[in-house]
Design a protein around this motif. Structure first.
Motif, PDB file in Angstrom:
ATOM      1  N   VAL A   1      -3.517   4.841   3.821  1.00 31.40           N
ATOM      2  CA  VAL A   1      -2.957   4.325   2.568  1.00 31.40           C
ATOM      3  C   VAL A   1      -3.798   3.127   2.155  1.00 31.40           C
TER       4      VAL A   1
ATOM      5  N   ASN B   1       5.020   6.558  -1.212  1.00 30.49           N
ATOM      6  CA  ASN B   1       5.418   7.178   0.053  1.00 30.49           C
ATOM      7  C   ASN B   1       6.876   6.886   0.367  1.00 30.49           C
TER       8      ASN B   1
ATOM      9  N   SER C   1       2.299   1.774  -3.504  1.00 26.92           N
ATOM     10  CA  SER C   1       1.317   2.207  -4.490  1.00 26.92           C
ATOM     11  C   SER C   1       1.056   3.703  -4.405  1.00 26.92           C
ATOM     12  N   HIS C   2       1.347   4.303  -3.259  1.00 30.37           N
ATOM     13  CA  HIS C   2       1.175   5.741  -3.076  1.00 30.37           C
ATOM     14  C   HIS C   2       2.507   6.491  -3.156  1.00 30.37           C
TER      15      HIS C   2
ATOM     16  N   ARG D   1       0.826  -1.202   0.000  1.00 33.12           N
ATOM     17  CA  ARG D   1       0.000   0.000   0.000  1.00 33.12           C
ATOM     18  C   ARG D   1       0.867   1.261   0.000  1.00 33.12           C
TER      19      ARG D   1
END
Length: 309
Positions: free
Chosen positions: A309, A201, A198-199, A195
């Motif tokens: 997220v 971060n 995918s962002h 997660r």
């Protein structure tokens, strides 16, 4: 260091880079692996928060550490306590660099948490899951920030997650229940990393295991208290200082990448693993994406905590 800790790649606490200006939350850090982790991080300049259930023991531990160390009350066996602690930490800190989910219980007699969860699953997984979700937005903007799960080679004991009886109400096997909670730590870590990635971060999620370490966690181990148990344990286990090195490497080594797993890999007969930390592998089922996602959904439902997220 125990005699068997002389083997393996020699990554030691001297390899921990400067941590000046960084804020580290270490759960269960009044003793054992958590204490050694907090000690080294503080010694390298980090501002360390010892998050513990017993604040008196936490204060005594903090007094033994040189550096900037404070104590936060946290009972992972109570979601109310987790929420209260998270709110207090959010008030104190606008940013967090390291969240080290170290606290846990192993092999206790059948017990439940304040919320009615089986003690090992509730404390080792659900409490850490909730705390991470409630603090994650304090890590997300921070370069080199990390969430570190302290897992165990015991994650290989349990085949899957008992979704049909997560709280072991039909029957209770304390060894299997511990294995389930440690498998859950890894499933959670890998899903969290997916997660985060995918962002895009900067925060990463990683895991570590201490091998077999001679700490208070072993107090419920079968055979503890028998003549010679302590002597034998000292010969075939890592000391807490060596056992904590895997956590420290996962938390601070610049070469670490998300979803990696660090721990000692030197086998000692059938007793487990000792030595210095290196990149290791976890079980195939810990990488089961469907299992990761199902556990995540169930954990959100049971804790009432959702992630940013």
């Amino acid at each position: 260091m125990g005699p068997l800790a002389l083997f393996g790649e020699r990554w030691t606490e001297r390899d921990v880079p400067d941590q000046t200006g960084r804020i580290a939350i270490v759960t269960g850090a009044n003793t054992g692996l958590g204490f050694e982790t907090a000690r080294v991080l503080a010694g390298r300049g980090a501002r360390v928060v010892i998050a513990v259930r017993d604040t008196a023991k936490g204060e005594a531990a903090a007094a033994r550490i040189t550096g900037d160390v404070t104590v936060q009350k946290l009972d992972l066996g109570s979601l109310a306590s987790v929420r209260e602690a998270a709110e207090q930490l959010r008030t104190r800190f606008e940013k967090i660099d390291l969240l080290i989910n170290n606290a846990g219980v192993m092999y206790p007699p059948k017990q439940t948490t304040a919320d009615g969860f089986e003690l090992q699953f509730g404390t080792n997984h659900l409490g850490a899951f909730a705390l991470t979700g409630l603090l994650l937005d304090r890590l997300l903007p921070v370069a080199r920030s990390r969430v570190v799960a302290v897992a165990s080679i015991a994650h290989r004991i349990q085949a899957g997650i008992h979704f049909d009886d997560l709280q072991w109400e039909r029957s209770y096997n304390r060894v299997a229940a511990y294995g389930q909670s440690k498998l859950a730590n890894l499933l959670f870590t890998y899903e969290l990393q997916r997660r985060l990635s995918s962002h895009h971060n900067p925060t990463i999620a990683v895991a570590a295991h201490p091998g077999i370490s001679n700490t208070e966690l072993m107090r419920h181990t079968p055979g503890n208290g028998l003549p010679g148990f302590s002597t034998l344990s000292g010969l075939v286990t890592n000391s807490p200082a060596v056992g904590a090195l895997a956590t420290l490497r996962a938390a601070t080594d610049p070469a670490v990448r998300g979803a990696q797993y660090y721990g000692p890999s030197l086998p000692v007969a059938s007793f487990g693993l000792v030595g210095y930390p290196e990149l290791v592998t976890s079980s195939a089922q810990s990488h089961d994406v469907d299992l990761q996602r199902r556990l995540w959904a169930v954990s959100e439902e049971l804790t009432g905590v959702t992630f940013p997220v």
